[in-house]
Each structure stands twice: as C-alpha cells, then as structure tokens.
Design a protein around this motif. Structure first.
Motif, PDB file in Angstrom:
ATOM      1  N   GLN A  88     -31.478  -3.522  60.914  1.00  0.00           N
ATOM      2  CA  GLN A  88     -32.121  -3.579  59.595  1.00  0.00           C
ATOM      3  C   GLN A  88     -31.304  -2.811  58.560  1.00  0.00           C
ATOM      4  O   GLN A  88     -31.110  -3.292  57.440  1.00  0.00           O
ATOM      5  N   SER A  89     -30.831  -1.639  58.931  1.00  0.00           N
ATOM      6  CA  SER A  89     -30.074  -0.817  57.991  1.00  0.00           C
ATOM      7  C   SER A  89     -28.801  -1.514  57.532  1.00  0.00           C
ATOM      8  O   SER A  89     -28.499  -1.554  56.333  1.00  0.00           O
ATOM      9  N   ARG A  90     -28.048  -2.085  58.473  1.00  0.00           N
ATOM     10  CA  ARG A  90     -26.781  -2.744  58.124  1.00  0.00           C
ATOM     11  C   ARG A  90     -27.034  -4.013  57.307  1.00  0.00           C
ATOM     12  O   ARG A  90     -26.334  -4.275  56.345  1.00  0.00           O
ATOM     13  N   PHE A  91     -28.052  -4.775  57.694  1.00  0.00           N
ATOM     14  CA  PHE A  91     -28.348  -6.009  56.986  1.00  0.00           C
ATOM     15  C   PHE A  91     -28.825  -5.715  55.560  1.00  0.00           C
ATOM     16  O   PHE A  91     -28.397  -6.375  54.606  1.00  0.00           O
ATOM     17  N   ALA A  92     -29.684  -4.714  55.422  1.00  0.00           N
ATOM     18  CA  ALA A  92     -30.160  -4.323  54.089  1.00  0.00           C
ATOM     19  C   ALA A  92     -28.985  -3.887  53.213  1.00  0.00           C
ATOM     20  O   ALA A  92     -28.884  -4.271  52.045  1.00  0.00           O
ATOM     21  N   SER A  93     -28.094  -3.100  53.781  1.00  0.00           N
ATOM     22  CA  SER A  93     -26.920  -2.646  53.042  1.00  0.00           C
ATOM     23  C   SER A  93     -26.056  -3.828  52.617  1.00  0.00           C
ATOM     24  O   SER A  93     -25.557  -3.878  51.486  1.00  0.00           O
ATOM     25  N   LEU A  94     -25.883  -4.769  53.499  1.00  0.00           N
ATOM     26  CA  LEU A  94     -25.076  -5.947  53.214  1.00  0.00           C
ATOM     27  C   LEU A  94     -25.674  -6.755  52.056  1.00  0.00           C
ATOM     28  O   LEU A  94     -24.946  -7.259  51.205  1.00  0.00           O
ATOM     29  N   LEU A  95     -27.005  -6.853  52.017  1.00  0.00           N
ATOM     30  CA  LEU A  95     -27.683  -7.605  50.963  1.00  0.00           C
ATOM     31  C   LEU A  95     -27.810  -6.801  49.667  1.00  0.00           C
ATOM     32  O   LEU A  95     -28.146  -7.366  48.627  1.00  0.00           O
ATOM     33  N   GLY A  96     -27.597  -5.494  49.751  1.00  0.00           N
ATOM     34  CA  GLY A  96     -27.726  -4.657  48.567  1.00  0.00           C
ATOM     35  C   GLY A  96     -29.158  -4.293  48.237  1.00  0.00           C
ATOM     36  O   GLY A  96     -29.512  -4.109  47.075  1.00  0.00           O
ATOM     37  N   VAL A  97     -29.997  -4.203  49.282  1.00  0.00           N
ATOM     38  CA  VAL A  97     -31.391  -3.790  49.097  1.00  0.00           C
ATOM     39  C   VAL A  97     -31.670  -2.603  50.003  1.00  0.00           C
ATOM     40  O   VAL A  97     -30.907  -2.317  50.923  1.00  0.00           O
ATOM     41  N   SER A  98     -32.768  -1.940  49.753  1.00  0.00           N
ATOM     42  CA  SER A  98     -33.130  -0.805  50.609  1.00  0.00           C
ATOM     43  C   SER A  98     -33.668  -1.306  51.936  1.00  0.00           C
ATOM     44  O   SER A  98     -34.149  -2.453  52.048  1.00  0.00           O
ATOM     45  N   LYS A  99     -33.615  -0.442  52.939  1.00  0.00           N
ATOM     46  CA  LYS A  99     -34.159  -0.795  54.254  1.00  0.00           C
ATOM     47  C   LYS A  99     -35.660  -1.068  54.127  1.00  0.00           C
ATOM     48  O   LYS A  99     -36.197  -1.967  54.768  1.00  0.00           O
ATOM     49  N   ARG A 100     -36.315  -0.303  53.293  1.00  0.00           N
ATOM     50  CA  ARG A 100     -37.758  -0.466  53.092  1.00  0.00           C
ATOM     51  C   ARG A 100     -38.079  -1.863  52.518  1.00  0.00           C
ATOM     52  O   ARG A 100     -39.041  -2.517  52.924  1.00  0.00           O
ATOM     53  N   THR A 101     -37.252  -2.316  51.583  1.00  0.00           N
ATOM     54  CA  THR A 101     -37.443  -3.653  51.010  1.00  0.00           C
ATOM     55  C   THR A 101     -37.293  -4.706  52.097  1.00  0.00           C
ATOM     56  O   THR A 101     -38.107  -5.634  52.203  1.00  0.00           O
ATOM     57  N   LEU A 102     -36.263  -4.562  52.915  1.00  0.00           N
ATOM     58  CA  LEU A 102     -36.047  -5.499  54.013  1.00  0.00           C
ATOM     59  C   LEU A 102     -37.235  -5.493  54.968  1.00  0.00           C
ATOM     60  O   LEU A 102     -37.704  -6.546  55.406  1.00  0.00           O
ATOM     61  N   GLU A 103     -37.739  -4.316  55.293  1.00  0.00           N
ATOM     62  CA  GLU A 103     -38.915  -4.214  56.174  1.00  0.00           C
ATOM     63  C   GLU A 103     -40.107  -4.944  55.561  1.00  0.00           C
ATOM     64  O   GLU A 103     -40.832  -5.656  56.269  1.00  0.00           O
ATOM     65  N   ASN A 104     -40.318  -4.773  54.263  1.00  0.00           N
ATOM     66  CA  ASN A 104     -41.430  -5.463  53.590  1.00  0.00           C
ATOM     67  C   ASN A 104     -41.270  -6.974  53.663  1.00  0.00           C
ATOM     68  O   ASN A 104     -42.247  -7.702  53.858  1.00  0.00           O
ATOM     69  N   TRP A 105     -40.052  -7.457  53.512  1.00  0.00           N
ATOM     70  CA  TRP A 105     -39.794  -8.899  53.633  1.00  0.00           C
ATOM     71  C   TRP A 105     -40.084  -9.368  55.051  1.00  0.00           C
ATOM     72  O   TRP A 105     -40.740 -10.384  55.250  1.00  0.00           O
ATOM     73  N   GLU A 106     -39.574  -8.637  56.026  1.00  0.00           N
ATOM     74  CA  GLU A 106     -39.735  -9.054  57.422  1.00  0.00           C
ATOM     75  C   GLU A 106     -41.193  -9.033  57.859  1.00  0.00           C
ATOM     76  O   GLU A 106     -41.606  -9.838  58.686  1.00  0.00           O
ATOM     77  N   GLN A 107     -41.977  -8.124  57.310  1.00  0.00           N
ATOM     78  CA  GLN A 107     -43.378  -8.005  57.705  1.00  0.00           C
ATOM     79  C   GLN A 107     -44.311  -8.824  56.807  1.00  0.00           C
ATOM     80  O   GLN A 107     -45.522  -8.793  56.982  1.00  0.00           O
ATOM     81  N   GLY A 108     -43.738  -9.558  55.855  1.00  0.00           N
ATOM     82  CA  GLY A 108     -44.531 -10.447  55.021  1.00  0.00           C
ATOM     83  C   GLY A 108     -45.315  -9.779  53.914  1.00  0.00           C
ATOM     84  O   GLY A 108     -46.152 -10.419  53.277  1.00  0.00           O
ATOM     85  N   ARG A 109     -45.075  -8.503  53.663  1.00  0.00           N
ATOM     86  CA  ARG A 109     -45.781  -7.823  52.570  1.00  0.00           C
ATOM     87  C   ARG A 109     -45.215  -8.226  51.217  1.00  0.00           C
ATOM     88  O   ARG A 109     -45.912  -8.185  50.214  1.00  0.00           O
ATOM     89  N   ARG A 110     -43.963  -8.592  51.209  1.00  0.00           N
ATOM     90  CA  ARG A 110     -43.278  -9.051  49.993  1.00  0.00           C
ATOM     91  C   ARG A 110     -42.388 -10.228  50.353  1.00  0.00           C
ATOM     92  O   ARG A 110     -42.059 -10.430  51.523  1.00  0.00           O
ATOM     93  N   GLN A 111     -41.976 -10.973  49.336  1.00  0.00           N
ATOM     94  CA  GLN A 111     -41.063 -12.096  49.546  1.00  0.00           C
ATOM     95  C   GLN A 111     -39.824 -11.897  48.678  1.00  0.00           C
ATOM     96  O   GLN A 111     -39.951 -11.472  47.521  1.00  0.00           O
ATOM     97  N   PRO A 112     -38.656 -12.194  49.214  1.00  0.00           N
ATOM     98  CA  PRO A 112     -37.448 -12.084  48.399  1.00  0.00           C
ATOM     99  C   PRO A 112     -37.466 -13.120  47.275  1.00  0.00           C
ATOM    100  O   PRO A 112     -38.026 -14.200  47.426  1.00  0.00           O
ATOM    101  N   THR A 113     -36.873 -12.739  46.150  1.00  0.00           N
ATOM    102  CA  THR A 113     -36.810 -13.642  45.004  1.00  0.00           C
ATOM    103  C   THR A 113     -35.387 -13.660  44.456  1.00  0.00           C
ATOM    104  O   THR A 113     -34.556 -12.840  44.828  1.00  0.00           O
ATOM    105  N   GLY A 114     -35.139 -14.589  43.583  1.00  0.00           N
ATOM    106  CA  GLY A 114     -33.887 -14.659  42.851  1.00  0.00           C
ATOM    107  C   GLY A 114     -32.644 -14.649  43.714  1.00  0.00           C
ATOM    108  O   GLY A 114     -32.563 -15.377  44.709  1.00  0.00           O
ATOM    109  N   PRO A 115     -31.662 -13.814  43.339  1.00  0.00           N
ATOM    110  CA  PRO A 115     -30.388 -13.787  44.055  1.00  0.00           C
ATOM    111  C   PRO A 115     -30.530 -13.419  45.534  1.00  0.00           C
ATOM    112  O   PRO A 115     -29.802 -13.947  46.369  1.00  0.00           O
TER     113      PRO A 115
END
Length: 96
Positions: free
Chosen positions: A48-75
């Motif tokens: 999660q940490s490496r993937f989040a870094s690669l995408l330019g988002v925080s690990k917490r944001t990635l966790e929220n996406w993976e757990q369905g609390r939020r959805q990625p948008t835009g770029p």
C-alpha cells in the motif's frame, strides 16, 4: 454561425434543460464502473505504501479507496485505469 447550426444548438440546450428539470429522459446514459483499487494494486505486487507513493496520494487515501469509503476521481482514476490495463508498462513509465 448560420441559422441551421444555431437552431440545432438551441434545440440541444432545450433538450438538456428538459432532462435536468425531469421533463424528459436522456436518450442514453453512460455509466462507468468504479475501479477495484485493491485488485489493481495486487496486480502490481506493491505494498500500500509503495503504490500510494507511486500514485502521488497518501497511504490513508489509498486505504479509503480500497475499503470503499471513498472513490478516486479525476487524474487518479485515469491513472488507475492505465495501471489496470497494463501494469508492467505503467509502472515502468512511472518509475522513470
């Protein structure tokens, strides 16, 4: 602008207004599936940490996406679609 083109544009705007007001129904509705972020990350084999870094988002944001609390948008959503389609080349390009 000639009258024919103007009248077509005016008709389109009037139709859109009717759809927004609920007076008409749209001729076609396009829906896009939400990206399966965890499945996409799993394809890459990254943590999660490496993937989040690669995408330019925080690990917490990635966790929220993976757990369905939020959805990625835009770029971020576009980038996930690219990684999903071709993880090997996407990661190669992102690693520079």
């Amino acid at each position: 602008m000639n009258d024919g083109v103007f009248n077509e544009l005016l008709e389109s705007v009037q139709q859109a207004d009717g759809i927004i007001k609920g007076q008409n129904t749209a001729a076609r509705i396009t829906e896009f599936a939400e990206p399966e972020v965890k499945a996409i990350r799993t394809k890459t084999g990254l943590s999660q940490s490496r993937f989040a870094s690669l995408l330019g988002v925080s690990k917490r944001t990635l966790e929220n996406w993976e757990q369905g609390r939020r959805q990625p948008t835009g770029p971020a959503r576009a980038l996930l679609k690219i990684v999903d389609a071709d993880p090997e080349h996407a990661l190669k390009a992102l690693h520079g």
